[in-house]
Scaffold this active site. Sequence first.
Site, PDB file in Angstrom:
ATOM      1  N   GLU A  60      39.297  12.360  12.223  1.00  0.00           N
ATOM      2  CA  GLU A  60      38.099  12.622  11.722  1.00  0.00           C
ATOM      3  C   GLU A  60      38.235  13.288  10.340  1.00  0.00           C
ATOM      4  OE1 GLU A  60      38.590  13.225  14.932  1.00  0.00           O
ATOM      5  OE2 GLU A  60      37.312  11.634  15.848  1.00  0.00           O
ATOM      6  N   HIS A 129      29.329  15.377  23.974  1.00  0.00           N
ATOM      7  CA  HIS A 129      28.989  14.110  23.675  1.00  0.00           C
ATOM      8  C   HIS A 129      27.272  14.078  23.427  1.00  0.00           C
ATOM      9  CE1 HIS A 129      32.804  13.139  24.841  1.00  0.00           C
ATOM     10  NE2 HIS A 129      32.917  12.023  24.202  1.00  0.00           N
TER      11      HIS A 129
END
Lengths: 325, 341
Positions: A60, A129
């Site tokens: 990321e 999430h």
Amino acid sequence: MRKISYAQALNEALREEMDRDPAVFLMGEDVGAFGNVFFVAKGLLDKYGPDRVRDTPISEQAIVATGLGAALAGARPVVEIMFIDFATMAMDPIVNQAAKMRYHSGGTLKAPMVIRTQGGVGRGNGSQHSQSLEAWFMHIPGLKVVMPSTPYDAKGLLKSAIRDDDPVVFIEHKRLYGTWGEVPEEEYTVPIGEAAVRRQGGDVTIIAASRQALLAEDAARILESEGIHAEVIDLRSISPLDRETIGRSVRKTGRTVIVHEACKTGGIGAELTAVVLEEAFYYLDAPVIRVTGEDVPIPFNADLEAAAIPSVDKIVSGVKSILQS
Amino acid sequence: MTASATNVPGNVLGDVSKETALQLYRGMLAVRMFEERMIELSTQGKVGGNLHLDTGQEAIAVGVCHALAPSDLVVGTHRSLAHAIAKGADLRKLAAEMLGKATGYCKGRGGKMHLTCPEVGFVTANGIVGAGLGIAAGVALRQKMTGSGPAVVSFFGDGAVNHAYFHETANLASLWNLPLLMICENNGYAVSVRADRAMAGPGVVARAAAYGIEGESVDGNDVMQVSAAAKRALGAVHAGNGPRLIECRTIRVHGHHEGDQQHYRPREEIEEAVKRDPIDRMRGFLVGQGWLTVQEETALQRELASEIDDAVAFAEQSPSPAVSELHQHVYGEERAGGSRP
Ligand SMILES: Cc1ncc(C[n+]2csc(CCOP(=O)(O)OP(=O)(O)O)c2C)c(N)n1
């Protein structure tokens, strides 16, 4: 007018912008053959090839940093952070790098990049999430933060974000990809920084963004049948924030209910409350109310999950309680 | 005329021209003298923030940048004055930025750690250890996608090699065959922590090799060695062979920043570093070759001093940025426009 899904609308925006401008390219985890976990990038690899639709390793930090480097060098990257929760691993390139480049270079550098990601509570995805971290990015000068609720806005705002010369954090909602709405075939964009007044009403202003704006509309419909007229503001972007539309509405209604899915403490509702006070304090007939997520990590169990976030019912009760005060 | 290898201490080159040698020497001296002036100005309270200087490490920036084509780009670190000067930054604008003035490279908003010198291809310095590597890889990605030729050099310290940025970027740059030259300035310390207490395994070159990146380790205090290695690596990078890494071994002479008393370090180590001074070493070589006389040396120092005097005078006379412009440059002037069907 034809109806398409939120995911299709985003896909069309990417397609049209990649056609329009060769400097636009996509980069992220599983954006290639897989077409992104919500199929937003479906078909793009076939059309534009692996150079412009780049699958990345699970890195990321590097995804955002290399996107930024490419932007500084003249590209217009659309990078993807698969779930906003993973932006925690890319906070340096987003917050310390992309947001600052223009300013600390005295306007010499610009970072025309979009960081596409999705947030919000899903279907049992649990605590890692399902977060709504938009307030983190709203807090950072130099970033723009966009949260579309409809397919029309999703397409028009993504096109504006790609053409924007500043870094834009573009937050989709994982439970909106399958929603449908009218989207014209002809070219259009939606400006970043203008809220939409979804319903007019004189009794109370409900302010929300993303999926919560749709729930607010549902709540307003129910209230209408009981003779309560709610004005619904869909912010569409939280940075820049359309203070004018908020101020105008609250000066008219005198009452404000703010709705967001993120937990209450330090959420955008705190900032919005302050904006309401700054813009309309002397017009208020009641204290501002916040209908928000609970201050808990999002639980796995479906009943607990539902209890952790706002619902149409909670918004309706919020509005009723403010009308009694 | 060429120098024989035996005359060059630790040098593997063997064929450096007088002109090149003098350029390299001048470049290092310019960095040293500019930085020394910054210490003075900092002591007078005119330069804000911590001063991280390159004293004793000038050979790396100067050697590498000398090997670059003007169109090649450089991404720096928190210790980047040398990189900018070696890349050809305008000393007036640089001094003005150091003093936070409106005429500085970043209109007083960046300072040393966030420096940008666009016209000489110095993309950006960085206050975050390792971050420059990610940005440099992205700039290199753009070069690769447009086939536009320039290579991108990323400087970083040994400390950065332990950062996620190093690993994520090395992996990506190698996978994507990016035109990136990674220059590790291994000065043995990250603030007070010695590299051997922070870096596991066989070292920087081996780490790059693990990602399929060819690298070599050179004496970072020998400007000619550094420059030769950079030329070799750039040849490969420009030929499209993907990233390369050079570890430049050096020793930090000053503290992490000016004012750091270095109580954590044995004196002998610093004395050793001073003995290895790359500028003294190059001067010795030049004098040995008969390429530099005492008079020429004095003239060169005078010339540089007057250039720096001029830059500092310009900076001191320059206005501060207007406080009324505090909000300028947060976003672009033009907001994204919208149109409706
Ligand atoms: C991510 C991050 N962590 C910590 C720091 C504080 N810091 C600044 S320089 C430095 C040491 C860097 O060491 P190295 O990379 O070897 O470079 P050197 O200073 O030796 O040139 C540290 C820890 C920082 N700027 N960024």
